[in-house]
Design an enzyme around this catalytic site. Sequence first.
Site, mmCIF file in Angstrom:
data_model
loop_
_atom_site.group_PDB
_atom_site.id
_atom_site.type_symbol
_atom_site.label_atom_id
_atom_site.label_comp_id
_atom_site.label_asym_id
_atom_site.label_seq_id
_atom_site.Cartn_x
_atom_site.Cartn_y
_atom_site.Cartn_z
ATOM 1 N N ASP A 152 0.803 -1.211 0.000
ATOM 2 C CA ASP A 152 0.000 0.000 0.000
ATOM 3 C C ASP A 152 0.843 1.271 0.000
ATOM 4 O OD1 ASP A 152 -2.934 1.220 0.901
ATOM 5 O OD2 ASP A 152 -1.261 2.253 1.862
ATOM 6 N N VAL A 180 -5.118 2.534 -0.400
ATOM 7 C CA VAL A 180 -4.986 1.817 -1.674
ATOM 8 C C VAL A 180 -5.443 0.370 -1.520
ATOM 9 C CG1 VAL A 180 -3.374 1.064 -3.455
ATOM 10 C CG2 VAL A 180 -3.128 3.336 -2.437
ATOM 11 N N ASP A 181 -4.995 -0.290 -0.469
ATOM 12 C CA ASP A 181 -5.448 -1.652 -0.219
ATOM 13 C C ASP A 181 -6.964 -1.702 -0.028
ATOM 14 O OD1 ASP A 181 -3.261 -3.352 -0.388
ATOM 15 O OD2 ASP A 181 -2.599 -2.956 1.640
ATOM 16 N N LEU A 182 -7.489 -0.785 0.778
ATOM 17 C CA LEU A 182 -8.925 -0.781 1.049
ATOM 18 C C LEU A 182 -9.720 -0.551 -0.232
ATOM 19 C CD1 LEU A 182 -8.853 1.335 4.326
ATOM 20 C CD2 LEU A 182 -9.428 -1.094 4.159
ATOM 21 N N GLY A 185 -9.628 -3.576 -2.463
ATOM 22 C CA GLY A 185 -10.560 -4.585 -1.991
ATOM 23 C C GLY A 185 -11.980 -4.292 -2.430
#
Length: 412
Positions: A152, A180-182, A185
């Site tokens: 991220d 970014v990860d969230l 997802g």
Amino acid sequence: MKTTLAQQDARSNAPGALAGVRVIDLSRVLAGPLATQILADHGAEVLKIEPPRGDETRDFGPPFAGDSAAYFYALNRNKRAIALDLEQPEAREVLVGLLAGADVLVENFLPGTLERWGLAPQSLTERFPRLVVCRITGFGADGPLGGLPGYDAVVQAIAGLMSVNGDAGGGATRLGVPVVDLSTGLNAAIGILLALAERSRSGRGQCVDCALYDTALTLLVPQAANWFASGTEPVRLGSAHPNIAPYDKFATRTGEIFVGVSNDRQYARLCNVLQAPELASDPRFSHNRQRVANREALRAELERRLAAHDATPLCAQLMRAGVPAGAVLGVGQALSHPHATHRAMAADVGGIPCLGVPVKLSRTPASLRSAPPPFAADTRRALADAGLGDPAIDRLIAQGAVVVERRRGEPK
């Protein structure tokens, strides 16, 4: 009698919107587990398959909740869990057997890993025509950065997000949450739902490609559009907005607040609440274009007047007047807020406090049915459901293809 949001989300016996959808989750850490948790919250049957060492987030602590870190508990509720050593052919055969009855596969290995195991996503959709395969990577499989590991914060840096975050006089700063990860997802969950919707017409699955890099670039709103239009590199503005003013954090007598004025009408209302009609008529601030050009002068005028007010009552008065405003709260204060409880966003599953579900459906609500599972907790039941008898399961455990106790200390 009206059903509250909290009661809706607690209806664990009501089938969710994705009831009957079976998901094999090979992903770890954040983006993939978040995507599959979203599917699970809405009724999908998710089987989490961990490597022998377990999902890395089981060790992302302190703090810990039971045998795993709190971080793991944030992303893996409503799932069953087994562990396979996919380096072994026998474990890959078990996986293929599980895929035969699945609708969705989610994985976030480095590109080339599944191919090395003879399980390339495209070949899987050919072997199982109805299967949706979601691949989550850092940068995609090819191109100048293709196949490289993506984290991220690294992607925040490369994609320009850090460059626009932070105070004007300071350096580029990582956003405080793994945005970014969230967001990846969320995109993965959307992509899976799109593929399932299309499958209802064609009867065929397909591959869903989600890269952290792509997602990060789409978060540059409005900075990317501003750059495309002007060619001017965006700069850090602290909490301010590059296109709107006053849209910023301000100090009051008792704490910081954020005021989000997005049009001239709201600005006039702000001035009225502050009993500052002279600011409403000042030609430097009469329209948004002028307020943006003179943002520092406007900030000085507003902070001089805000210093006489207390944060919480002022925000309540502004909101009643139609001016978006809120006190800057800590995480604990936010999660303890009465409205978080009313919206069922401070929830509980299996005695474990957790965040609630943000998407609330009226007929088929999400449900919090089970806490995140201990490592390999559902091994025998899941493999039995796939048609394996006790002798076969015992043999796989003895071979180490099926893992029932974590192998700690192995390299990643």
